[in-house]
Design an enzyme around this catalytic site. Structure first.
Site, PDB file in Angstrom:
ATOM      1  CE  LYS A  27      27.195  43.878  15.875  1.00  0.00           C
ATOM      2  NZ  LYS A  27      25.944  43.739  15.106  1.00  0.00           N
ATOM      3  CE  LYS A  54      28.281  48.086  15.881  1.00  0.00           C
ATOM      4  NZ  LYS A  54      27.504  47.716  14.684  1.00  0.00           N
ATOM      5  CG  ASP A  97      28.786  45.188  12.580  1.00  0.00           C
ATOM      6  OD1 ASP A  97      29.069  45.389  11.386  1.00  0.00           O
ATOM      7  OD2 ASP A  97      27.668  45.483  13.080  1.00  0.00           O
ATOM      8  CD  GLU A 142      26.670  42.625  11.783  1.00  0.00           C
ATOM      9  OE1 GLU A 142      27.089  42.249  12.902  1.00  0.00           O
ATOM     10  OE2 GLU A 142      25.626  43.269  11.647  1.00  0.00           O
ATOM     11  CG  ASP A 184      23.543  44.972   9.378  1.00  0.00           C
ATOM     12  OD1 ASP A 184      22.423  45.276   8.948  1.00  0.00           O
ATOM     13  OD2 ASP A 184      23.996  45.472  10.450  1.00  0.00           O
ATOM     14  CE  LYS A 202      21.033  45.599  12.285  1.00  0.00           C
ATOM     15  NZ  LYS A 202      21.988  46.699  12.042  1.00  0.00           N
ATOM     16  N   GLY A 233      20.175  44.272  15.787  1.00  0.00           N
ATOM     17  CA  GLY A 233      19.569  45.290  16.645  1.00  0.00           C
ATOM     18  C   GLY A 233      19.867  46.689  16.145  1.00  0.00           C
TER      19      GLY A 233
HETATM   20  O1  OSB Z   1      25.355  47.307  12.559  1.00  0.00           O
HETATM   21  O2  OSB Z   1      24.255  46.078  13.885  1.00  0.00           O
HETATM   22  C1  OSB Z   1      24.657  47.205  13.556  1.00  0.00           C
HETATM   23  C2  OSB Z   1      23.799  49.769  16.255  1.00  0.00           C
HETATM   24  C3  OSB Z   1      23.474  50.855  15.476  1.00  0.00           C
HETATM   25  C4  OSB Z   1      23.551  50.746  14.105  1.00  0.00           C
HETATM   26  C5  OSB Z   1      23.959  49.555  13.510  1.00  0.00           C
HETATM   27  C6  OSB Z   1      24.280  48.456  14.285  1.00  0.00           C
HETATM   28  C7  OSB Z   1      24.222  48.585  15.690  1.00  0.00           C
HETATM   29  C8  OSB Z   1      24.602  47.527  16.601  1.00  0.00           C
HETATM   30  C9  OSB Z   1      23.955  47.511  17.976  1.00  0.00           C
HETATM   31  O3  OSB Z   1      25.457  46.706  16.371  1.00  0.00           O
HETATM   32  C10 OSB Z   1      22.890  46.510  18.066  1.00  0.00           C
HETATM   33  C11 OSB Z   1      22.079  46.700  19.328  1.00  0.00           C
HETATM   34  O4  OSB Z   1      22.626  46.512  20.415  1.00  0.00           O
HETATM   35  O5  OSB Z   1      20.883  47.042  19.213  1.00  0.00           O
HETATM   36 MG    MG Z   2      25.775  45.422  11.718  1.00  0.00          MG
END
Ligand code: OSB
Ligand code: MG
Length: 368
Positions: free
Chosen positions: A162, A164, A189, A214, A239, A263, A291
């Site tokens: 994934k 960002k 994401d 996402e 999310d 989550k 996460g």
């Molecule tokens: O959007 O999933 C998210 C980390 C911090 C805040 C939001 C997100 C995330 C991650 C990392 O994508 C997920 C992880 O490795 O714990």
């Molecule tokens: Mg996310």
């Protein structure tokens, strides 16, 4: 059961490498850890996934502490609790503050699993003994760095990558990634970085055969996401917009998402997370466990939840060692070949290392 003592700790753990999203960069992880003791001496742990600033949602470490101290702990302490799935009913009069609620509810679930001599996964109705996970890669300084970082994780066996994205770090980045890894499951994401007016740009992502995109649009939106989904081939995964079973039902009925990221903290705890899982299973909506850069406690709860049967897509719960030099649990969470074995021993199935917890503690307070 009856909870007689609670301790809240503020921990600060240094991330091995900074993690950048469309809303900011993390170098340290500040979070609350909650320890609850039952009358018979059984101890359970919960982790708050609220960050130290309200970027991801409106909650913070300090608002969670306030909510727990003033409202949530008084509702639980010395009160008879028949089952952990009653905790969110006890909290029903308090609006939102889901991450604060989840912190305490998680500790109650942990105690219940130990007292009934089963793993947290079994207590939740989990059936999978090995769960698949992927990796979430933050925004990098260059596309070359992203490609080499991704290659390292693919070689470690993670089941999907994934990435960002944000305006200016999107189409070209995904094109390069797809070119380098033609057979890898890839997703993006956006953490709410786009609006419906960006639809032409977002449609270009269809070209890269992504597993999903996402949360492309606003963190509180499900209407525009439904409009966007009609124009996109790539499934949208929500999310930030999903806080409850009711939000899930509305998003599914509107067609705002084909996939849901669950989550535990965002939805107010394991009981609500399981309800969302069950609803999505009945409606053929695949789910996966998101996460929040958790320490071992939050990570162990994620692993237990992911053992439920409709978690058919790889989650974000990577190895402890991806984030920390030393985690606060033993053994640490290990993804080997992109899979985590779900512990079978009673409770979370990992031991909390109190010395390590103390070494990361910034402040603490007892309630009894
Ligand atoms: O959007 O999933 C998210 C980390 C911090 C805040 C939001 C997100 C995330 C991650 C990392 O994508 C997920 C992880 O490795 O714990
Ligand atoms: Mg996310």
């Amino acid at each position: 059961m009856k909870i007689t003592d609670i301790t809240i700790r503020h921990l600060r753990m240094k991330l091995k490498s900074p993690f950048t999203t469309s809303f900011g960069t993390f170098t340290d992880k500040d979070f609350l850890l909650l320890e609850a003791k039952e009358e018979d001496g059984t101890v359970g742990w919960g982790e708050s996934v609220a960050f130290n600033a309200p970027w991801y949602n409106e909650e913070t470490l300090q608002t969670n502490w306030h909510m727990l101290e003033e409202f949530l702990i008084p509702l639980i302490l010395d009160k008879e609790i028949s089952h952990p799935n009653k905790v969110n009913e006890i909290f029903a009069a308090i609006r939102k503050n889901n991450m604060a609620k989840s912190t305490l509810e998680g500790a109650v679930w942990d105690i219940y699993a130990q007292q009934t001599n089963q793993s947290l996964a079994s207590a939740l109705g989990g059936t999978n003994d090995r769960v698949e996970v992927g990796i979430s890669i933050g925004i990098q300084d260059s596309v070359d760095t992203l490609v080499s970082t991704a290659r390292g994780f693919i070689n470690e066996g993670y089941k999907r990558i994934k990435v960002k994205i944000k305006p200016g770090w999107d189409i070209d980045v995904m094109r390069t990634l797809r070119k380098n890894f033609p057979d890898t499951e890839i997703m993006a994401d956006a953490n709410s970085a786009y609006r419906l007016k960006d639809i032409d740009l977002l449609k270009q992502l269809d070209e890269f055969d992504l597993m999903m995109i996402e949360q492309p649009l606003a963190s509180d939106d499900i209407i525009d996401h439904a409009r966007l989904q009609k124009e996109l081939q790539t499934p949208i995964c929500l999310d930030e917009s999903i806080h409850s079973l009711e939000d899930t039902r509305k998003a599914v009925e509107l067609g705002s998402a084909g996939i849901i990221n669950i989550k535990i903290g965002r939805v107010g705890g394991l009981t609500e997370a399981k309800k969302i899982h069950d609803y999505c299973q009945q409606h053929d909506i695949p789910v996966w466990c998101g996460g929040m850069l958790e320490s071992g406690i939050g990570r162990s709860h994620n692993v237990a939840l992911t053992s439920l049967p409709n978690f058919t897509l790889p989650g974000d719960t990577a190895s402890s060692s991806r984030y920390w030099e030393k985690d606060i649990i033993e053994p640490e969470v290990i993804a080997d070949d992109g899979c985590i074995n779900v512990p079978e021993s009673a409770g979370i199935g990992y031991t909390v290392n109190r010395e390590t917890v103390e070494s990361f503690t910034v402040s603490k307070k007892d309630y009894s």
